[in-house]
Design a protein around this motif. Structure first.
Motif, PDB file in Angstrom:
ATOM      1  N   ASP A 189       2.481   4.369  -1.842  1.00  0.00           N
ATOM      2  CA  ASP A 189       2.017   4.882  -3.159  1.00  0.00           C
ATOM      3  C   ASP A 189       2.905   6.296  -3.677  1.00  0.00           C
ATOM      4  O   ASP A 189       4.185   6.094  -3.625  1.00  0.00           O
ATOM      5  CB  ASP A 189       0.734   6.417  -2.700  1.00  0.00           C
ATOM      6  CG  ASP A 189       1.419   7.355  -2.478  1.00  0.00           C
ATOM      7  OD1 ASP A 189       2.106   7.496  -1.836  1.00  0.00           O
ATOM      8  OD2 ASP A 189       0.794   7.427  -1.335  1.00  0.00           O
ATOM      9  N   LEU A 190       2.994   5.725  -4.887  1.00  0.00           N
ATOM     10  CA  LEU A 190       4.258   5.982  -5.471  1.00  0.00           C
ATOM     11  C   LEU A 190       5.043   7.479  -5.527  1.00  0.00           C
ATOM     12  O   LEU A 190       5.716   7.718  -4.951  1.00  0.00           O
ATOM     13  CB  LEU A 190       3.755   6.314  -7.518  1.00  0.00           C
ATOM     14  CG  LEU A 190       4.585   6.832  -8.469  1.00  0.00           C
ATOM     15  CD1 LEU A 190       5.662   5.954  -8.707  1.00  0.00           C
ATOM     16  CD2 LEU A 190       4.204   7.448  -9.485  1.00  0.00           C
ATOM     17  N   ASP A 191       4.054   8.035  -4.947  1.00  0.00           N
ATOM     18  CA  ASP A 191       4.225   9.633  -4.086  1.00  0.00           C
ATOM     19  C   ASP A 191       5.489   9.731  -3.047  1.00  0.00           C
ATOM     20  O   ASP A 191       5.931   9.475  -3.462  1.00  0.00           O
ATOM     21  CB  ASP A 191       3.353  10.939  -3.823  1.00  0.00           C
ATOM     22  CG  ASP A 191       3.708  11.958  -3.617  1.00  0.00           C
ATOM     23  OD1 ASP A 191       4.813  12.689  -5.028  1.00  0.00           O
ATOM     24  OD2 ASP A 191       3.539  12.879  -2.687  1.00  0.00           O
ATOM     25  N   THR A 192       5.134   8.824  -2.352  1.00  0.00           N
ATOM     26  CA  THR A 192       5.490   7.865  -1.004  1.00  0.00           C
ATOM     27  C   THR A 192       7.431   7.370  -1.544  1.00  0.00           C
ATOM     28  O   THR A 192       8.479   8.214  -0.958  1.00  0.00           O
ATOM     29  CB  THR A 192       4.680   7.335   0.115  1.00  0.00           C
ATOM     30  OG1 THR A 192       4.351   7.567   0.459  1.00  0.00           O
ATOM     31  CG2 THR A 192       5.906   7.013   1.106  1.00  0.00           C
ATOM     32  N   GLN A 217       1.572   2.628 -13.497  1.00  0.00           N
ATOM     33  CA  GLN A 217       2.331   4.481 -12.685  1.00  0.00           C
ATOM     34  C   GLN A 217       3.494   5.030 -13.325  1.00  0.00           C
ATOM     35  O   GLN A 217       4.586   3.945 -13.217  1.00  0.00           O
ATOM     36  CB  GLN A 217       2.967   3.723 -10.881  1.00  0.00           C
ATOM     37  CG  GLN A 217       1.459   3.320 -10.218  1.00  0.00           C
ATOM     38  CD  GLN A 217       0.462   4.135  -9.818  1.00  0.00           C
ATOM     39  OE1 GLN A 217       0.978   5.079  -8.510  1.00  0.00           O
ATOM     40  NE2 GLN A 217      -0.854   4.172  -9.984  1.00  0.00           N
ATOM     41  N   MET A 243       3.489  -3.856  -4.329  1.00  0.00           N
ATOM     42  CA  MET A 243       2.274  -2.311  -3.802  1.00  0.00           C
ATOM     43  C   MET A 243       1.544  -1.909  -4.615  1.00  0.00           C
ATOM     44  O   MET A 243       1.191  -0.810  -4.193  1.00  0.00           O
ATOM     45  CB  MET A 243       3.723  -1.479  -4.091  1.00  0.00           C
ATOM     46  CG  MET A 243       4.950  -1.529  -3.312  1.00  0.00           C
ATOM     47  SD  MET A 243       6.124   0.261  -3.070  1.00  0.00           S
ATOM     48  CE  MET A 243       7.168  -0.422  -4.680  1.00  0.00           C
ATOM     49  N   TRP A 252       0.736  -1.580  -7.587  1.00  0.00           N
ATOM     50  CA  TRP A 252       1.164  -0.980  -8.876  1.00  0.00           C
ATOM     51  C   TRP A 252       0.188  -1.262  -9.808  1.00  0.00           C
ATOM     52  O   TRP A 252       0.424  -1.892 -10.199  1.00  0.00           O
ATOM     53  CB  TRP A 252       2.545  -0.315  -8.795  1.00  0.00           C
ATOM     54  CG  TRP A 252       2.976   1.254  -7.546  1.00  0.00           C
ATOM     55  CD1 TRP A 252       2.163   0.530  -6.414  1.00  0.00           C
ATOM     56  CD2 TRP A 252       3.609   2.099  -7.441  1.00  0.00           C
ATOM     57  NE1 TRP A 252       3.182   2.199  -5.555  1.00  0.00           N
ATOM     58  CE2 TRP A 252       3.944   2.172  -5.977  1.00  0.00           C
ATOM     59  CE3 TRP A 252       4.840   1.635  -8.671  1.00  0.00           C
ATOM     60  CZ2 TRP A 252       5.090   3.309  -6.170  1.00  0.00           C
ATOM     61  CZ3 TRP A 252       5.969   1.885  -8.832  1.00  0.00           C
ATOM     62  CH2 TRP A 252       6.151   3.503  -7.077  1.00  0.00           C
ATOM     63  N   GLY A 290       0.805  -1.219  -0.166  1.00  0.00           N
ATOM     64  CA  GLY A 290      -0.330  -0.043   0.205  1.00  0.00           C
ATOM     65  C   GLY A 290       1.084   1.456  -0.202  1.00  0.00           C
ATOM     66  O   GLY A 290       0.347   2.391   0.731  1.00  0.00           O
TER      67      GLY A 290
END
Lengths: 412, 412
Positions: free
Chosen positions: A112-115, A163, A158, A160, A110
């Motif tokens: 996210d791409l940004d993190t 992404q 994750m 994804w 879980g």
């Protein structure tokens, strides 16, 4: 002009992969005479990419033959490795030397791409050295990557799907450089072929395990891409259609579900069985690692198996059995010269080679297996990182002088 | 000179594969101007390999563009196909036209090299036509073939191990020509790629079934050979490790054991179950083929399934299920553009496509399968024979003028 570009690139490639080489050795490898090597080397020296040195151990007497060395400290790339339980960044010098590295743990699911991108960028920017020319950025990711733009098409661990990892990491780094992204097992295969356990063997299979199991398969020295670059998905080969463990992909009985980290740890009773096939997980015995996941946890099972822990030994044997079935299938399909075990499968194979060998003897055709060597990854835990670095060096090796000029302009 | 040789070969190859082509089309395909095509064509005409014709349907009015045609009647090869239940020989003209053929049944097992070679030589010699220049001999064999000399390394159906098939057939023919031998599925794959269901798709999988199941896999337009030429052994991929049917290779649960002719016929109750998993085979219903084996028997099951025979329908569905698992695994590994079903699998897939599709949806990664087309073999029962013929034409296409001169000398 184009031919000259690629000659300089070839020379630099030899030095990058093999380390310091004499002019005579370069002349022989490239099939040109020494005066040509002299001239080409001079251009690369002027660009700050290589230097000439007296080989180690020579004295001043006589006429020592100079060796051409990569400028590892002065020319480097940033390399990233997004693995199941950690984020790694490194500055890797020309020649494949890891000069400096940073790592951070990452939560399992879980994220996210940004993190992920933000954390990687912090690690990476911390490695930038004003005295070293950064000529590229490469990243290894544990998922299916679209060729060209580093889009993660599918990363089950994750969660994804589609992404824009490469693009976003490039933005977050803010260095004006694109980020070349590859699948971790593909990169590991190429790294082992260039400088590891597969040197000289053009038909090579590299298996990389963590939670997922990935494959990098070279056919005639080239990565098997397929129609759109997504070949080599060995992890989802169905090996156990009747009684298979659940897989993160939603299916059951995939090779990675039967041989990956969760399979080993749950078979050994260290984590609850995801299929709840045992009513209750066995309690961890005293002395076991407290951290239940990751390569340390895998190594603890392997170590305990060797020390006589029966549950651990049975788990290693069971996982080795499934691994052997997967490898036998791959030997039948690819008639490889070498199969290399990387990631946690390096540890599993080291402990379960009898099971793997027995399955190969049973299921691989004698003619298909007669030339297949089985080996441990020589680059071990750095295989994917080195592969990512090599991806970062691609532009430099394609056109050394132009790439060096561009990198210098970008750095200013 | 070498470059000219290969230019003439390329031109001849285009005409061989595509049939009559205008000079304009050839110029475009080869990236040279029309006057060059004119000159090259003149050389091939003089050697008797092609002729120029007015295209069909043109009248005398205006200035018709000539087309370059292969001299199919005048230039040919002998092609052989050693299949599980028959021996086939054919004279195949340049352009891939089967001009004449002979076939003989063959017993299923325990046939020695000498017997097979003698029968093939009789069939082949009967096809020799003094008015046609024989430029080569090719043979398709249902086993693992050593590249270079046509040695059968392993042919489980006849129990052959290391039998010098190519060399012995060449001797028996006594034509002074070597016999180029290939695995039937490899040759079928190349034939479908050249002129069948796979034209234009360089990442292609061809599955060929009879008693055995073979694969021909093209990676970037080239046959997957592996370290020593024995790649593509899809038939012995283990798909059913728990409850597998016995396989001729000595193992159980191989793809060919679960999807080949014996699996279908025994699942339908037409032959005794080799594993004796049912106490007694179901009695054949009235109207069934009397001959229990071969493609006719397979087609009878498929036909009966469509007509409502429940045992036949269940057998088709069961075999389709296993076939789908095998295909899903191959899609994950190879990310192919097309999967082509040949031999008896052509009939099975035509009837069991829902089962195959369901398994692919379940076990193949969406990203891996998104571009994969599933198709029936376009060359059908002639795929392997056409592939063998193409093997026979290799020498001619490599150096047309020299090969034609040599063939003429040999024939005298």
């Amino acid at each position: 002009m184009h031919r000259h570009r690629s000659s300089l690139g070839d020379l630099l490639h030899h030095v990058h992969v093999s380390g310091p080489l004499s002019r005579a050795a370069l002349a022989e490898r490239m099939g040109v005479n020494r005066s040509t090597i002299l001239a080409w080397t001079a251009e690369l020296v002027a660009a700050g990419l290589v230097r000439e040195e007296h080989p180690a151990g020579t004295t001043g007497a006589g006429r020592p033959s100079l060796v051409v060395c990569p400028e590892s400290e002065r020319v480097s790339v940033l390399a990233f490795d997004v693995a199941v339980d950690r984020l790694v960044a490194a500055r890797v010098g020309l020649g494949g030397r890891i000069l400096e590295r940073r790592a951070a743990p990452r939560p399992r699911a879980g994220v996210d791409l940004d993190t992920v991108v933000r954390k990687l960028a912090v690690l990476g920017r911390d490695l930038i050295d004003p005295d070293s020319l950064c000529v590229g950025v490469g990243a290894s990711y544990c998922g299916m990557i679209r060729p060209g733009d580093g889009m993660v098409r599918y990363g089950p661990e994750m969660g994804w799907v589609d992404q824009a990892f490469g693009t976003e990491l490039s933005k977050a780094l803010g260095m004006g450089l694109p980020v070349a992204v590859g699948n971790e097992a593909h990169l590991g295969a190429l790294a082992e072929y260039q400088r590891g356990a597969g040197v000289g063997t053009a038909d090579l299979i590299y298996l990389h395990g963590d939670v997922g199991v990935g494959g990098g398969i070279l056919v005639g020295g080239k990565l098997l891409g397929g129609e759109s670059g997504y070949g080599c998905e060995v992890g989802h080969m169905l090996v156990n259609p009747v009684d298979g463990r659940p897989c993160l992909c939603g299916s059951r009985g995939c090779l990675e579900a039967e041989t990956g980290e969760y399979a080993l740890l749950s078979a050994a009773g260290r984590i609850p069985d995801p299929a709840s096939r045992t009513a209750e997980p066995r309690r961890a015995e005293p002395g076991h690692q407290t951290r239940p996941f990751g390569r340390d946890a895998v190594r603890a099972v392997v170590r305990d198996a060797a020390a006589g822990d029966r549950a651990a030994a049975a788990a290693v044997a069971e996982i080795g059995d499934w691994l052997g079935i997967g490898v036998a299938n791959l030997i039948n399909l690819f008639n490889p010269g070498v199969v290399i075990f990387g990631g946690m499968l390096r540890d599993v194979y080291a402990a379960a080679s009898p099971q793997v060998a027995a399955r190969i003897a049973q299921h691989a055709m004698p003619v298909s297996r007669e030339r297949a060597q089985l080996r441990l990854s020589a680059l071990a835990d750095d295989a994917t990182l080195i592969g990512a670095a090599d991806l970062g060096f691609t532009t430099l090796l394609a056109d050394p002088l132009q790439a060096a000029t561009n990198a210098l302009a970008t750095a200013r």
